[in-house]
Scaffold this motif. Structure first.
Motif, mmCIF file in Angstrom:
data_model
loop_
_atom_site.group_PDB
_atom_site.id
_atom_site.type_symbol
_atom_site.label_atom_id
_atom_site.label_comp_id
_atom_site.label_asym_id
_atom_site.label_seq_id
_atom_site.Cartn_x
_atom_site.Cartn_y
_atom_site.Cartn_z
ATOM 1 N N ARG A 137 -10.163 12.899 1.556
ATOM 2 C CA ARG A 137 -9.602 14.235 1.720
ATOM 3 C C ARG A 137 -10.242 15.180 0.710
ATOM 4 O O ARG A 137 -10.523 14.784 -0.424
ATOM 5 C CB ARG A 137 -8.083 14.211 1.506
ATOM 6 C CG ARG A 137 -7.336 13.447 2.597
ATOM 7 C CD ARG A 137 -5.837 13.596 2.411
ATOM 8 N NE ARG A 137 -5.398 13.036 1.133
ATOM 9 C CZ ARG A 137 -4.162 13.140 0.664
ATOM 10 N NH1 ARG A 137 -3.243 13.799 1.360
ATOM 11 N NH2 ARG A 137 -3.833 12.600 -0.496
ATOM 12 N N GLN A 150 -3.367 -2.226 9.152
ATOM 13 C CA GLN A 150 -2.948 -0.847 8.950
ATOM 14 C C GLN A 150 -4.165 0.036 8.671
ATOM 15 O O GLN A 150 -5.052 -0.331 7.923
ATOM 16 C CB GLN A 150 -1.968 -0.759 7.777
ATOM 17 C CG GLN A 150 -0.602 -1.373 8.068
ATOM 18 C CD GLN A 150 0.332 -1.193 6.886
ATOM 19 O OE1 GLN A 150 -0.088 -0.844 5.805
ATOM 20 N NE2 GLN A 150 1.615 -1.452 7.121
ATOM 21 N N ALA A 151 -4.189 1.231 9.298
ATOM 22 C CA ALA A 151 -5.297 2.163 9.092
ATOM 23 C C ALA A 151 -5.228 2.752 7.688
ATOM 24 O O ALA A 151 -4.157 3.129 7.215
ATOM 25 C CB ALA A 151 -5.235 3.281 10.139
ATOM 26 N N GLN A 152 -6.362 2.810 7.036
ATOM 27 C CA GLN A 152 -6.443 3.385 5.706
ATOM 28 C C GLN A 152 -6.751 4.878 5.816
ATOM 29 O O GLN A 152 -7.554 5.293 6.650
ATOM 30 C CB GLN A 152 -7.539 2.684 4.892
ATOM 31 C CG GLN A 152 -7.270 1.215 4.650
ATOM 32 C CD GLN A 152 -6.011 0.993 3.818
ATOM 33 O OE1 GLN A 152 -5.813 1.665 2.800
ATOM 34 N NE2 GLN A 152 -5.174 0.077 4.253
ATOM 35 N N PRO A 153 -6.121 5.733 4.987
ATOM 36 C CA PRO A 153 -6.425 7.172 5.042
ATOM 37 C C PRO A 153 -7.866 7.445 4.639
ATOM 38 O O PRO A 153 -8.409 6.800 3.759
ATOM 39 C CB PRO A 153 -5.431 7.780 4.045
ATOM 40 C CG PRO A 153 -5.077 6.652 3.118
ATOM 41 C CD PRO A 153 -5.113 5.410 3.955
ATOM 42 N N GLY A 154 -8.486 8.435 5.336
ATOM 43 C CA GLY A 154 -9.863 8.796 5.033
ATOM 44 C C GLY A 154 -9.950 9.702 3.826
ATOM 45 O O GLY A 154 -8.932 10.128 3.275
#
Length: 263
Positions: free
Chosen positions: A34, A28-32
């Motif tokens: 912000r 799963q892609a991790q949020p960058g």
């Protein structure tokens, strides 16, 4: 360990690894990262267009008309061009036909007007040749480089940076940008400023010591210019003070007038 036991260990390890994967087999892609808050973009309307011009940097040239250089105590025959910057959020946009309220700033008792041509860049680079410089210009606007003159002079006398005299809220007044495809490149034309109907500054763009093309070339020796940069190209002579209640009317041949009221 026999071959049967070895195969069992390898199989159990593969199952354990499989348990960490998503059903589709991809991680799963991790949020960058912000930003912790939003900083509004600074833009200037473009005359006749729905799009706006995003501002990256504001450059200003000093003493670019011979008579103004002389009134500021400089020798225009010897002085090379010099530049300073204003923050992008110093922009105060003035719509065509509007008399915009312009707040008299804090800390000063000697607030000066400086009417100028502004060039807006659509591209840039380093070490740009003067003959190629105008290829990078998107358009032109009428502007005011407002100045807390007493603070500028005081810091200059102490041989300190005079940013406080030039780089403050509302210090970069500007009208809409007009594409060069419609106006052509502005190298000559009357430029003036009146206060309460009395003309104070009056000159012609062809009296600039350094042309817009030369300014771009010189700036690109020191900085990598990019799309979104705007350049205040210098003011004619007879800069002077304004007070609350004064109405300033700026004119530049080929562009609509621009007006502000000091409040």
């Amino acid at each position: 360990m026999d071959n049967l036991d070895r195969r069992a260990v390898l199989a159990s390890g593969a199952l354990a690894l499989a348990g960490t994967a998503t059903p589709t087999g991809s991680a799963q892609a991790q949020p960058g990262p912000r930003p912790i808050f939003d900083v509004p973009a600074v833009t200037i309307p473009i005359a006749g267009e729905k799009e706006v011009f995003p501002v990256r940097r504001i450059y200003c040239i000093g003493r670019n008309y011979a008579a103004h250089a002389i009134e500021r105590g400089s020798d225009p025959t010897r002085e090379p061009p010099f530049f300073f910057q204003k923050p992008t959020d110093a922009i105060q946009y003035v719509a065509i036909g509007e008399v915009a309220d312009h707040p008299y700033p804090s800390l000063t008792k000697n607030y000066h007007h400086e009417v100028e041509l502004v060039a807006a860049l659509k591209s840039g680079g380093t070490n740009i040749a003067p003959e190629k410089a105008l290829d990078h210009v998107y358009g032109y606007a009428l502007g005011l480089d407002m100045t807390r003159r007493d603070l500028q002079n005081g810091m200059a006398a102490e041989k300190k940076p005079w940013e406080i005299g030039k780089s403050f809220d509302h210090a970069a007044v500007i009208g809409p940008i007009h594409p060069a495809t419609k106006t052509g490149h502005l190298a000559k034309g009357a430029i003036s400023l009146a206060v309460n109907g009395t003309v104070r500054q009056a000159s012609d763009l062809d009296k600039m010591i350094w042309s817009v093309a030369e300014q771009i070339a010189k700036l690109s020796e020191a900085f990598e210019l990019k799309a979104g940069d705007i350049i205040y190209s210098g003011t004619p002579e007879n800069v002077g003070p304004v007070v609350k209640g004064d109405v300033l009317l700026c004119k530049l041949e080929g562009l609509p007038d621009m007006s502000i009221r000091i409040v």
